[in-house]
Design an enzyme around this catalytic site. Structure first.
Site, PDB file in Angstrom:
ATOM      1  N   LYS A   1     -30.167  25.703 -19.814  1.00 31.13           N
ATOM      2  CA  LYS A   1     -29.317  25.168 -18.734  1.00 31.13           C
ATOM      3  C   LYS A   1     -27.933  24.741 -19.226  1.00 31.13           C
ATOM      4  CE  LYS A   1     -32.489  23.871 -15.089  1.00 31.13           C
ATOM      5  NZ  LYS A   1     -33.837  24.092 -15.681  1.00 31.13           N
TER       6      LYS A   1
ATOM      7  N   GLU B   1     -27.260  17.803  -7.781  1.00 31.52           N
ATOM      8  CA  GLU B   1     -28.549  17.207  -7.483  1.00 31.52           C
ATOM      9  C   GLU B   1     -29.499  17.604  -8.605  1.00 31.52           C
ATOM     10  OE1 GLU B   1     -27.553  20.077  -6.101  1.00 31.52           O
ATOM     11  OE2 GLU B   1     -29.143  21.259  -7.039  1.00 31.52           O
TER      12      GLU B   1
ATOM     13  N   SER C   1     -37.055  30.000 -22.520  1.00 27.71           N
ATOM     14  CA  SER C   1     -35.936  29.286 -21.897  1.00 27.71           C
ATOM     15  C   SER C   1     -35.778  27.848 -22.380  1.00 27.71           C
ATOM     16  CB  SER C   1     -36.075  29.330 -20.378  1.00 27.71           C
ATOM     17  OG  SER C   1     -37.349  28.869 -19.971  1.00 27.71           O
TER      18      SER C   1
HETATM   19  C1  LIG Z   1     -34.880  24.806 -15.142  1.00 22.98           C
HETATM   20  C2  LIG Z   1     -35.654  25.598 -16.082  1.00 22.98           C
HETATM   21  C3  LIG Z   1     -36.121  26.885 -15.757  1.00 22.98           C
HETATM   22  C4  LIG Z   1     -35.947  27.499 -14.402  1.00 22.98           C
HETATM   23  O1  LIG Z   1     -34.638  27.749 -14.024  1.00 22.98           O
HETATM   24  P1  LIG Z   1     -34.054  29.240 -13.891  1.00 22.98           P
HETATM   25  O2  LIG Z   1     -32.780  29.013 -13.160  1.00 22.98           O
HETATM   26  O3  LIG Z   1     -35.046  30.031 -13.114  1.00 22.98           O
HETATM   27  O4  LIG Z   1     -33.868  29.756 -15.259  1.00 22.98           O
HETATM   28  C5  LIG Z   1     -36.784  27.628 -16.725  1.00 22.98           C
HETATM   29  N1  LIG Z   1     -37.008  27.117 -17.954  1.00 22.98           N
HETATM   30  C6  LIG Z   1     -36.592  25.879 -18.302  1.00 22.98           C
HETATM   31  C7  LIG Z   1     -36.884  25.394 -19.675  1.00 22.98           C
HETATM   32  C8  LIG Z   1     -35.904  25.069 -17.391  1.00 22.98           C
HETATM   33  O5  LIG Z   1     -35.499  23.855 -17.749  1.00 22.98           O
END
Ligand SMILES: *Cc1c(COP(=O)(O)O)cnc(C)c1O
Length: 405
Positions: free
Chosen positions: A101, A123, A388
C-alpha cells in the site's frame, strides 16, 4: 501482443480513456463539486507524471525510504513439496510498513505536495490504508485526516495506535453501522468541503477517475521490477502470475508488468465461508454490473441493489466490488479470476510460514493458497506469486481463531 482484439503493446496509452473508462467500466459518477476536484487532480497528474523532477524524486523515495526494489524469493522447499513446479514470491512484505500500500500512498502524497496541498484525507476499514497514508503524510510533513468507523476503531486498536503515533488525526465516524461504508461517506463529505487545501487519497484501484489509473500506475513498479528480476533469475518469464484481489491494487500493479507477455494471470478473490451472499467478498465471481463510490464496475448487491454486506477472514479483501480495470480484464479473458476459501487460506498461511520462514498477511495467503493449487494442476513450469504484505498484524487473530496447525 494481441489478445481478443486488444493490442497490449499500446494498452497503457488507451486504457483508461480520457474519461476514465476501461471499456464500459470506470468513469466518475460524482457531484459537480467533486468532478471539478477530480479534474484538477487528473490534470496535475498528467503534467507531473511526465516531469523528470517528479519521477526522480519518486524513484529516490522508493530506493532510500521504502527499500525498493523488494526481492523475489525462490520457494525451494515449498516447490519441492508440491512437485515439479517452481514457486516464487515477490516480497512486498519487505516494503517499508509491511505491504504494497505504501507504493501508491507515497505517490499520492508526493502529488499532493506538487499540487501545493496541505492535507491528505482518506477513510480506512481495517486500518492498513490509514497507516500507509499516515506514514506518507509524516514523511512529507502533510496533515492527515483518517475517517474510521467506531466499530473498526475498537477492532483495530494496533493500527489506530500506529496512525496516532505517526501524527494522523483519526476521525471517529459514529453513524449507521459505523464501519467502512460510513467512513467512506464521511471522508467524501469532508473532502467536498476541503478540496482546495486537501487531496483525497484512495486506498486501491477504486473510486472515480483518475484514481483507478493513478493507483495502478504507482503500483506498476511491483510488476515492472518483478518481470526484470524474474528474467534475471531464471532467464525466462514465469508461466503464471498470481495476486489476491480486494479492491485490486496489488494485483493491478503486478499484472501491469506482464499484460503484454504470454503469461497466464490469475486474480484470487476471497470465498470466505462459502458462495452464499454475505459469506464471501468474491465480487468478480458472483457480482453484477453496478455503480458505487463513484465508479461503474462489478459488485455484490443486496435485494435493494445496494452494496451487499461482505465477509472475508482477510479484512483487507472485504469490499463489495473491485476496480473497473479488473472487471474489464475479466470480460476480456486476459486475467482469470478465481476464489479460495478461509480454510485453504489459513492452511497456506501456516504452510508458507513453516516451510519458508515467511509469515504472509492473510490477504496474501489467498494468493499463496491459489498458487499452490495451480502448481499441483500444472505439473511443470513456474508460478510467481505477489506476496502483498507481511502477517504480523494477523498472528493474534489466527492463533485465537484457528490455533496452531
Ligand atoms: C489492503 C491489502 C490488500 C488488498 O488490497 P488490494 O487493493 O486488493 O491490493 C492485499 N494485501 C494486503 C497485505 C493489504 O494490506
Amino acid at each position: 501482443m494481441n489478445f481478443n482484439g486488444i493490442d497490449f503493446d499500446t494498452y497503457f496509452k488507451h486504457y483508461p480513456d480520457e474519461n476514465g473508462f476501461f471499456g464500459k467500466y470506470g468513469g466518475a459518477y460524482i457531484s459537480d463539486d467533486l468532478k471539478q476536484a477530480m479534474a484538477e487532480i487528473t490534470e496535475a497528474y498528467f503534467t507531473i507524471c511526465k516531469s523528470s523532477k517528479f519521477i526522480s524524486e519518486l524513484r529516490g523515495i522508493r530506493r532510500d525510504f521504502q527499500g525498493r526494489p523488494t526481492p523475489i524469493s525462490y520457494l525451494e522447499r515449498l516447490s519441492g513439496k508440491l512437485g515439479n513446479v517452481q514457486l516464487y514470491v515477490k516480497r512486498e512484505d519487505l516494503n517499508h510498513s509491511g505491504a504494497h500500500k505504501l507504493n501508491h500512498c507515497m505517490g499520492e502524497a508526493l502529488l499532493a505536495k506538487y499540487m501545493g496541498k496541505k492535507k491528505v484525507i482518506a477513510e480506512t476499514g481495517a486500518g492498513q490504508h490509514g497507516v500507509a497514508l499516515a506514514t506518507a503524510a509524516a514523511y512529507f510533513g502533510l496533515e492527515c485526516d483518517i475517517y474510521m468507523g467506531s466499530v473498526d476503531i475498537k477492532k483495530q486498536a494496533p493500527n489506530v495506535a500506529r496512525m496516532k503515533i505517526l501524527g494522523a488525526n483519526v476521525v471517529e465516524v459514529t453513524h449507521g453501522l459505523a464501519t467502512l461504508k460510513e467512513a467512506v461517506d464521511a471522508a467524501f463529505a469532508a473532502y467536498a468541503n476541503e478540496y482546495k487545501d486537501a487531496i483525497y487519497c484512495i486506498g486501491s484501484v477504486l473510486g472515480p477517475h483518475p484514481f483507478p489509473m493513478m493507483v495502478r500506475d504507482f503500483q506498476s513498479v511491483v510488476g515492472i521490477e518483478a518481470r526484470e528480476q524474474f528474467v534475471g533469475m531464471t532467464g525466462e518469464l514465469p508461466d503464471a502470475v498470481v495476486a489476491c484481489v480486494g479492491g485490486g491494487s496489488n494485483a493491478a500493479g503486478m499484472f501491469a508488468g506482464f499484460l503484454n507477455d504470454p503469461v497466464d494471470l490469475y486474480g484470487v478473490e476471497p470465498l470466505g465461508k462459502g458462495p452464499k451472499l454475505g459469506d464471501h467478498a468474491a465480487s468478480l465471481k458472483y457480482g453484477t454490473e453496478g455503480i458505487m463510490h463513484g465508479f461503474n464496475s462489478i459488485m455484490l448487491k443486496d435485494e435493494n441493489g445496494e452494496p451487499a454486506p461482505v465477509y472475508s477472514v482477510a479484512s483487507g479483501l472485504d469490499y463489495p466490488s473491485s476496480g473497473p480495470e479488473h472487471a474489464f480484464l475479466r470480460d476480456l479473458g486476459r486475467v482469470k479470476y478465481d476464489v479460495v476459501d478461509d480454510e485453504e487460506t489459513i492452511d497456506a498461511f501456516f504452510t508458507l510460514s513453516r516451510t519458508e520462514g515467511i509469515i504472509p498477511a492473510i490477504e496474501s495467503a489467498h494468493a499463496v493458497a491459489y498458487g499452490m493449487k495451480l502448481a499441483k494442476q500444472m505439473g511443470k513450469g513456474s508460478v510467481l506469486i505477489n506476496l502483498s504484505g507481511r502477517g504480523d498484524k494477523d498472528m493474534d487473530y489466527v492463533l485465537q481463531n484457528y490455533g496452531i496447525r
